[in-house]
Design a protein around this motif. Structure first.
Motif: not given
Length: 133
Positions: A96, A99, A103, A122-123, A125-126
């Protein structure tokens, strides 16, 4: 290994993440998901950042991977990934935080920020969050 299973190996440069007999494997290919049942035709494909789903005899689990390659041959699936984390190894709070950092970098869009690198972070982390959800 029975007629209903195939050997799966998930390997990164640092370690062997998994080795065992499985019924079904789904990997994130660069052009969409690829699924493999026992005795699949030979195949080599590039992998994207995403989540693998693995079905053993009595359980299903997920593995977050960040690209690499998959080779299917002789009732064996070998995943060579840049990184791979089983769902039980992922720290949700850390994912989290990663992410949120990615962001924030994308939102700021300052000249010193590498946008592509932030998008990849980001990708990843998601994918890790999806694996533990």
């Amino acid at each position: 290994m029975t007629e209903k299973t195939q050997r799966l190996e998930i390997i990164t440069p640092e370690r062997k993440v998994y080795s065992g007999d499985v019924r079904f494997v789904v990997v994130p290919g660069v052009e969409g998901e690829l699924g493999f049942l026992p005795h699949h035709a030979p195949l080599v494909s590039a992998l994207d950042i995403g989540v693998m789903r693995v079905q053993e005899e009595n359980r299903t689990f997920k593995v977050a991977i960040s690209g690499g390659f998959v080779e299917v041959r002789n009732n064996r699936v070998v995943v060579l990934a840049r990184t791979a984390e089983r769902e039980d190894e992922i720290d949700r709070e850390r994912a989290l935080a990663a992410k949120a950092r990615a962001e924030e970098r994308l939102k700021a869009r300052t000249p010193d920020i590498d946008i592509v690198r932030a998008e990849l972070a980001l990708k990843r982390a998601l994918a890790r969050l999806k694996a533990v959800s």
